[in-house]
Design an enzyme around this catalytic site. Structure first.
Site, short mmCIF file in Angstrom:
data_model
loop_
_atom_site.label_atom_id
_atom_site.label_comp_id
_atom_site.label_asym_id
_atom_site.label_seq_id
_atom_site.Cartn_x
_atom_site.Cartn_y
_atom_site.Cartn_z
N ASN A 210 0.99 -1.21 0.06
CA ASN A 210 0.11 -0.11 0.03
C ASN A 210 0.80 1.45 -0.08
O ASN A 210 2.11 1.22 -0.07
CB ASN A 210 -0.92 -0.08 1.12
CG ASN A 210 -0.22 0.07 2.39
OD1 ASN A 210 0.38 0.86 2.97
ND2 ASN A 210 -0.37 -1.13 3.20
N ASP A 278 -4.58 -6.19 5.73
CA ASP A 278 -5.50 -7.06 6.44
C ASP A 278 -5.57 -8.30 6.04
O ASP A 278 -5.97 -9.30 6.64
CB ASP A 278 -6.80 -6.50 6.39
CG ASP A 278 -7.28 -5.04 7.07
OD1 ASP A 278 -6.69 -5.01 8.07
OD2 ASP A 278 -7.78 -4.25 6.37
N LYS A 288 8.09 -17.94 -9.89
CA LYS A 288 7.05 -16.98 -10.58
C LYS A 288 5.87 -17.35 -11.26
O LYS A 288 6.34 -18.18 -12.04
CB LYS A 288 8.25 -16.02 -11.33
CG LYS A 288 7.71 -14.82 -11.96
CD LYS A 288 8.71 -14.00 -12.96
CE LYS A 288 7.85 -13.00 -13.45
NZ LYS A 288 8.82 -12.62 -14.79
N ASP A 307 -4.24 -9.09 13.42
CA ASP A 307 -4.35 -7.76 13.85
C ASP A 307 -3.54 -7.36 15.21
O ASP A 307 -3.76 -7.85 16.15
CB ASP A 307 -5.91 -7.25 13.94
CG ASP A 307 -5.84 -5.86 14.16
OD1 ASP A 307 -5.27 -5.20 14.80
OD2 ASP A 307 -6.97 -5.35 13.42
N ILE A 308 -2.33 -6.49 14.73
CA ILE A 308 -1.37 -6.56 15.71
C ILE A 308 -1.92 -5.70 16.76
O ILE A 308 -1.73 -5.95 18.16
CB ILE A 308 -0.28 -5.77 15.00
CG1 ILE A 308 0.45 -6.45 13.96
CG2 ILE A 308 1.04 -5.64 16.21
CD1 ILE A 308 1.43 -5.87 13.13
N PHE A 326 -4.27 4.03 14.84
CA PHE A 326 -4.55 5.07 14.25
C PHE A 326 -5.88 4.47 13.31
O PHE A 326 -5.94 3.14 13.28
CB PHE A 326 -3.52 5.30 13.19
CG PHE A 326 -2.56 6.23 13.48
CD1 PHE A 326 -1.54 6.06 14.61
CD2 PHE A 326 -2.38 7.46 12.62
CE1 PHE A 326 -0.89 7.07 14.94
CE2 PHE A 326 -1.60 8.57 13.12
CZ PHE A 326 -0.52 8.32 14.23
N LYS A 340 -13.42 1.65 16.23
CA LYS A 340 -12.07 0.86 16.41
C LYS A 340 -11.46 0.74 17.78
O LYS A 340 -10.90 0.04 18.38
CB LYS A 340 -11.03 1.56 15.21
CG LYS A 340 -11.14 0.95 14.01
CD LYS A 340 -10.30 1.57 13.02
CE LYS A 340 -10.87 1.07 11.59
NZ LYS A 340 -10.19 1.88 10.68
N LYS A 344 -10.85 -2.86 19.11
CA LYS A 344 -9.24 -3.03 19.39
C LYS A 344 -8.91 -2.72 20.72
O LYS A 344 -7.68 -3.00 21.09
CB LYS A 344 -8.48 -2.45 18.28
CG LYS A 344 -9.00 -2.55 16.83
CD LYS A 344 -7.94 -2.41 15.82
CE LYS A 344 -8.41 -2.49 14.46
NZ LYS A 344 -7.28 -2.75 13.34
N1 CTP Z 1 -3.57 -2.47 12.49
C1 CTP Z 1 -2.89 -3.70 12.79
N2 CTP Z 1 -2.84 -4.95 12.25
C2 CTP Z 1 -3.63 -5.02 11.37
C3 CTP Z 1 -4.25 -3.85 11.02
C4 CTP Z 1 -4.50 -2.66 11.38
O1 CTP Z 1 -2.18 -3.38 13.92
N3 CTP Z 1 -3.65 -6.36 10.73
C5 CTP Z 1 -3.67 -1.30 13.11
C6 CTP Z 1 -3.18 -0.28 12.33
O2 CTP Z 1 -1.90 0.14 12.71
C7 CTP Z 1 -4.07 0.99 13.07
C8 CTP Z 1 -5.30 0.55 13.49
O3 CTP Z 1 -5.20 -1.02 13.55
O4 CTP Z 1 -3.48 1.41 14.25
C9 CTP Z 1 -6.45 0.64 12.23
O5 CTP Z 1 -6.10 0.22 11.14
P1 CTP Z 1 -7.09 0.26 9.78
O6 CTP Z 1 -6.62 -0.19 8.71
O7 CTP Z 1 -7.46 1.67 9.76
O8 CTP Z 1 -8.37 -0.58 10.40
P2 CTP Z 1 -8.86 -1.54 10.14
O9 CTP Z 1 -8.91 -2.34 11.38
O10 CTP Z 1 -7.85 -2.65 9.22
O11 CTP Z 1 -10.25 -1.51 9.38
P3 CTP Z 1 -10.70 -0.93 7.96
O12 CTP Z 1 -9.32 -1.49 7.19
O13 CTP Z 1 -11.89 -1.92 7.87
O14 CTP Z 1 -11.01 0.18 8.03
#
Ligand code: CTP
Length: 400
Positions: A210, A278, A288, A307-308, A326, A340, A344
């Site tokens: 990304n 995600d 490849k 999800d960390i 964030f 969130k 979380k």
């Molecule tokens: N985060 C994380 N590990 C993941 C996904 C997200 O630690 N696998 C953390 C990001 O670092 C951030 C927060 O979760 O602090 C929110 O991430 P975001 O991508 O905005 O939210 P998602 O939970 O992935 O939800 P969505 O994509 O549906 O908005």
């Protein structure tokens, strides 16, 4: 850390490592220090007075009896106009002179007359270093409060291998920064920061990633370190320099990032600023993927990544005392951030608008809302650096 306004007197003695003093001067000046140099006659065999004067941007002193250099009082005044005296390289001979109070040239006389702390970076052959005379001299100097960095072990200029290498220039810089470091509100606290994107491989050459630049996360790591925290930054692939005074662990995938975060615990503060993928490909092709004429495009199957942030929030004992996430959103910013925060189990969500036209992803500016359980605080548009500084300050207030 910045050394802005710090005055360093660098004494260069006659060893082959004297050439490294040129790099040291540059690094110190890059950090805002002013550097004045003294060199011994021996040092002139290895580097020129002109090099030291040019790089330091100040007059070079090398003559104890010069009537032009401070009216003959350079050996007194040089240390009066400095905050720290650094001897690099410090030869066996100069260390011996320091230990026994000899003063037969400008370097040794300045050291005898010094009223400021002295840091020595020894450099010599391994047998000279191990000699009981050198070790006794060093012990005496340390007893008197002289600070020491190095020497390191490795290949020596003489062809032998062993102890005696001048400490790495960046380690000398770090020792100088440590000397000047003031305790901050987060001194003694440990912080974990995630930053940047993750790359999820598809085959040996392709990945899904990304646009996260890591600028915000890296700035937060630097700002927490500036307040005295011991920071581990777990970073996905970014093209940013490592922030100073921060331990950086480089990873690629979400699972690597998760493992590196677990390894960095316990932490008082954890800030998850990374844009973690995600999902990852359920299977990574070992070779490849090749396109075949007329065949359908390959279908990718995904599985969810850990999800960390949520994992840290769900920890029982050992959960970071302050957990910050964030929320990058394109609509219903506060509403989504509040969801969130609850899902979380974190203490604070920094919500930012990443919709098209804001330039947040990859840019230098950010507009954020701090979302807490019973409070939402809107900050004005700020640079990512200023967001980081404010956030570090806000976290240190909430921790105390
Ligand atoms: N985060 C994380 N590990 C993941 C996904 C997200 O630690 N696998 C953390 C990001 O670092 C951030 C927060 O979760 O602090 C929110 O991430 P975001 O991508 O905005 O939210 P998602 O939970 O992935 O939800 P969505 O994509 O549906 O908005």
């Amino acid at each position: 850390m910045t050394l802005s306004g710090k005055r360093i007197l660098l004494i260069v003695a006659g060893g082959i490592a004297a050439y490294k003093s040129l790099d040291l001067i540059r690094r110190l000046r890059d950090r805002g220090a002013s550097v004045r140099c003294v060199m011994t006659d021996g040092a002139k065999q290895f580097v020129t007075p002109l090099s030291l004067a040019s790089l330091s941007g100040q007059p070079l002193s090398d003559d104890l009896f010069s009537p032009h250099d401070d009216n003959g009082m350079a050996h007194i005044n040089l240390s009066r106009q400095t905050d720290l005296v650094v001897v690099a390289p410090a030869t066996a001979d100069l260390l011996a002179k320091m230990a026994h109070g000899l003063a037969d040239d400008l370097a040794s006389t300045t050291l005898l007359a010094a009223d400021k702390p002295v840091l020595v970076a020894p450099s010599m052959n391994q047998f000279m270093w191990a000699h009981p005379a050198t070790q006794a001299n060093l012990a005496l100097l340390k007893q008197r409060g002289v600070l020491q960095i190095g020497p390191g072990a490795g290949d020596l200029a003489c062809g032998e291998v062993g102890d005696g290498r001048l400490a790495e220039v960046m380690d000398i810089v770090a020792a100088i920064e440590k000397f000047f470091a003031k305790p901050g509100p987060l001194t003694g606290k440990k912080a974990l920061v995630t930053s940047g994107p993750t790359y999820e491989p598809i085959d040996p050459v392709r990945f899904i990633g990304n646009r996260s630049s890591g600028k915000q996360g890296h700035a937060i790591a630097a700002a927490l370190a500036d307040l005295g925290a011991e920071v581990t930054l777990v970073s996905g692939p970014v093209s940013l320099p490592d922030p100073e005074g921060v331990r950086v662990v480089k990873v690629e995938t979400a699972r690597e990032m998760d493992a590196a975060c677990q390894a960095a615990l316990p932490a008082d503060i954890a800030v998850c600023a990374a844009a973690v993928a995600d999902w990852r490909a359920a299977e990574v092709a070992p070779q490849k993927l090749k396109k075949q004429a007329g065949a359908d495009a390959p279908a990718l199957h995904f599985v969810q990544n850990p999800d960390i942030l949520a994992g840290l929030g769900a920890m029982g004992a050992g959960r970071p005392r302050l957990l910050v996430g964030f929320a990058a959103e394109t609509e219903k910013l506060v509403e989504h951030a509040q969801a969130k925060l609850a899902a979380k189990q974190c203490d604070l969500i920094v919500a930012n608008d990443v919709s098209a036209g804001t330039g947040t992803f990859g840019g230098d500016a950010n507009r954020v809302w701090l979302v807490e359980k019973d409070k939402v605080t809107e900050w004005p548009p700020l640079s990512k650096r200023d967001v980081a500084v404010r956030l570090a300050q806000a976290l240190s207030e909430r921790l105390s």
